[in-house]
Scaffold this active site. Sequence first.
Site, short mmCIF file in Angstrom:
data_model
loop_
_atom_site.label_atom_id
_atom_site.label_comp_id
_atom_site.label_asym_id
_atom_site.label_seq_id
_atom_site.Cartn_x
_atom_site.Cartn_y
_atom_site.Cartn_z
N LYS A 1 18.86 24.43 27.39
CA LYS A 1 20.22 24.81 27.81
C LYS A 1 21.25 23.78 27.35
O LYS A 1 22.37 24.14 27.01
CB LYS A 1 20.27 25.00 29.34
CG LYS A 1 19.63 26.34 29.80
CD LYS A 1 20.24 27.55 29.10
CE LYS A 1 19.91 28.87 29.80
NZ LYS A 1 20.22 30.04 28.94
N TYR B 1 13.40 23.72 29.73
CA TYR B 1 14.55 24.59 30.01
C TYR B 1 15.86 23.81 29.94
O TYR B 1 16.83 24.23 29.31
CB TYR B 1 14.38 25.24 31.38
CG TYR B 1 15.47 26.20 31.76
CD1 TYR B 1 15.59 27.44 31.14
CD2 TYR B 1 16.39 25.89 32.77
CE1 TYR B 1 16.60 28.34 31.50
CE2 TYR B 1 17.39 26.78 33.15
CZ TYR B 1 17.49 28.00 32.51
OH TYR B 1 18.48 28.89 32.86
N ASP C 1 11.10 40.95 20.53
CA ASP C 1 10.94 39.61 21.07
C ASP C 1 11.83 38.70 20.22
O ASP C 1 11.55 38.49 19.03
CB ASP C 1 9.47 39.17 20.99
CG ASP C 1 9.25 37.80 21.61
OD1 ASP C 1 10.23 37.02 21.72
OD2 ASP C 1 8.10 37.51 21.99
#
Length: 269
Positions: free
Chosen positions: A160, A156, A64
Site C-alpha cells: 500500500k 500489505y 486474475d
Amino acid sequence: MTGRMTRPATIVTGSSRGIGAAIATEFARRGHRLTLVARSGEQLDATAAGLRALGAEAITVAVDLRQAAAVETVMERATAAFGPPDIIVSNAGTAPADKVERTTTAVLQATFDLHVAAPLAFARAAVAGFKERGRGCLMHLASTAGLRGYPFTSAYTAAKHGMVGLTRALHAELAPAGIDVYAVCPGFVDTEITRNAAAAVAARGKLSADEAFDRMAAQNEIGRMHLPAEVATAVAQLVEERPRGCVYALDRDEPGFVDEPPIADGRAT
Ligand SMILES: NC(=O)c1ccc[n+]([C@@H]2O[C@H](COP(=O)([O-])OP(=O)(O)OC[C@H]3O[C@@H](n4cnc5c(N)ncnc54)[C@H](OP(=O)(O)O)[C@@H]3O)[C@@H](O)[C@H]2O)c1
C-alpha cells in the site's frame, strides 16, 4: 478531465463485492458505463445484474490481475464495449496478514503484483489515449496502511505504501497533461477482508471475532468502521469534482489531501 463527462466509460477492479461493488453502484447511479473486474465470474455477474437493474450498462471481465496479460484483456474488452476508458479505478486487493517470520518473498511479490504492478500496467495502457483526449482519471484504492505501519501486515503495508508512491509519481508526471491521479486512503472498512481478518484473530483463541472487529474499528481515527458506501461517495466526488491534490486521507473527522505537490499547479486545465 475537462468539465464533467457524460456517461464516462469506467473500469472498476475488484468490483464483485465490498468497496469495489459499492463504487460501481455509486457510479452506476451517476450514469457511468461500467467494466467490472475480479476473478470470480459468478460473483461479478451477480453484481453486474444488480447494476443493470439500476439502469446501468455493465460488462464483466473475470481475470486474475496478477497474471501478465490480464490488464491487456480488461482494456481490450472495456474498449470494445464502451470505447477507450475515461476512468480506471484500481481497487482489487487482498490483505495478507502474518508475522514477519512467516512473510515470504512470494507473498510480498503477489501482493505487489496486485496493488502496484496492476495499477501501473493500467496507467501504461491508458495514458496514451488519455493524453490524446486531454483528460482521464486513475483512481487507486489505497489505505491508511499506505500512510503508516500496522503490525503483522508487512507485505500489505509495503504494497500500500508502494501504491501511494506510484500515485504520487504518476500525479507528478501526468497532472500537466490534464490527467487526474488520486489515491484514497480509508482506515478499516466493513467488508469481507476485515471480517476474515477478525475471524483469523478469533481462530487464534484470545478474542471473539466480534471483539477483534471492534478493536479494528477503534483503531480508525474516526472511531468506527468506514462503510463501503462512504468510500464510494468519496471516490465519486473526487472523480467528478477533480480537486487539486493526490493522496486523500479518508480516516479523518475532516477528510482531505495529505499532500498537494506543487507540480499540480502546472496542470494544463
Ligand atoms: N476493507 C478494509 O478495511 C480496507 C481498508 C483500506 C483499504 N482497503 C482496500 O480496498 C480494496 C478493496 O477491499 P475490500 O475490503 O472491498 O475487499 P473484498 O471485499 O475482499 O473485495 C476484494 C475484491 O478484489 C477482487 N480481487 C482480489 N484478488 C484479485 C485478483 N488477483 N485479481 C482480480 N481481482 C481480485 C475480489 O474478487 P475475487 O476474489 O473474485 O477476485 C473482490 O472483488 C483493496 O485494495 C483493499 O486493500 C480495504
